[in-house]
Design an enzyme around this catalytic site. Sequence first.
Site: not given
Length: 494
Positions: A279, A353
């Site tokens: 990130k 996920r």
Amino acid sequence: MQYAIKNSTSIIKQKEECLVVTVNSDKTQSNLIRELDQSTNDMISQLINSGDISGELGKTTFLYVTPNSTKQKILVVGCGQGKNFDINAAKKVIQAAIKELTTKKVKNICWDILTLNPAISGEIAKQLPQITSDLTYSFDQFKSTKSKQPSLQKITLLYSDKQTINHVESQLFQGQIIADAITSTKNIANMPSNVCNAKYLAEESESLGKQYINLKVTCLGEKELAKLNMNAYLAVGRGSANESIMTVIEYHGAKDKKAKPYVLVGKGLTFDSGGISIKPSASMDEMKYDMCGAATVFGVMQAVAELKLPINVVGVMAGCENMPDGNSYRPGDILTTMSGTTVEIINTDAEGRLVLCDVLTYVERFQPKAVIDIATLTGACIIALGHHYTGVMGNNSQLIEELVNSSNKAGDKAWSLPIDSDFQEQIKSTCADIVNASGRDGGTITAACFLSRFTEKYQWAHLDIAGTAWKSGANKGATGRPVAMLIQYLLDQK
């Protein structure tokens, strides 16, 4: 904080340090205001007529010296027009009053707020502890100088309807338990990642299990996860020095201990660097909040045990950490999940996920009545719903409707988004069954589409709390959402 309801029709007979009363912006005032006015030689009505006391919603006037014999302090709070006094107006009144009382360092009060609209007295009683707890909350255990404890110690509420007082007392009790559960969720979520890892989540859960004998806690480390073929879950944590641990909290409150449970699954990324798809550094500190789903499960299970709900509930905290390392999983890797479905990795920052999909397969063993996962899953949800609404998606319209209804009742707003075949097309892979990321378009929905591939054997809903679980900036900190919504949902299943 202590709360009590007193069955009385008089305000001037109360002995608390401060009397809190509400005034309307129209000319009609309550019997309690008229009683207080008489006891103060018409001082209240004079101040209202002069404009020194305002009935405008949320306006406060604090009176130190009054010509009454008790010499109590009086806080007057405007509630707007009496005919328009609903639960939203009540929340504003509570917020204004608690802020003023805290500023003035008042210790105990007697309040007339339950008498304003009998139709919503129960709702007000339930919201009061939650709002008070939120306004007086502080997280300072890592500060060398601790915050002063809130001065307000006891709130006594006047209520005179004998027929409904038991219901209102029950709602107040529930509100206190929900407030405590939200505080527990905040405390865990606000912990720094060098303290709060998967092991910490497991240990806190084990402590909760010792506190409540109606909870059973099981912790599965990486060896156990490997035996279960939870390869997607394990891949996310491979780059971390901290072990991935899945914590299962079971509560059996139904008469039939084998009755199908409601299952809650919380994403527990105690820190998310993005892995190899790292990130940007800006605001990366907030990625300690990527475990707010797991923290929510903790708070809800605490409340379930405290409320002794007559249902079976299972909470799963999927503890993990996503870090870049020589052993990290990579873009282009193909993983075989616990279900056997293969996933092509497009972006290692779409890790939540991957953790959840194996857990959603794991919980099939409980033969659940319904499964709800809670996850800070996509920044796209913030673009869609801002920081106001939790996104709700799933494979069962009735379950989604029930969750949205519960969110409205709890004042913890949620909004449903669609999942259909058009979005499912976006997660197809050329070399595996599905991809773990499909671009920005409909990102919240395609993430839910990914999860839906692992939930075909039961009713399922997905809560994306990326926009609601914490605040940024000067007020940075966990919000405790959607604890209230989920507790309300479980209360509705009794």
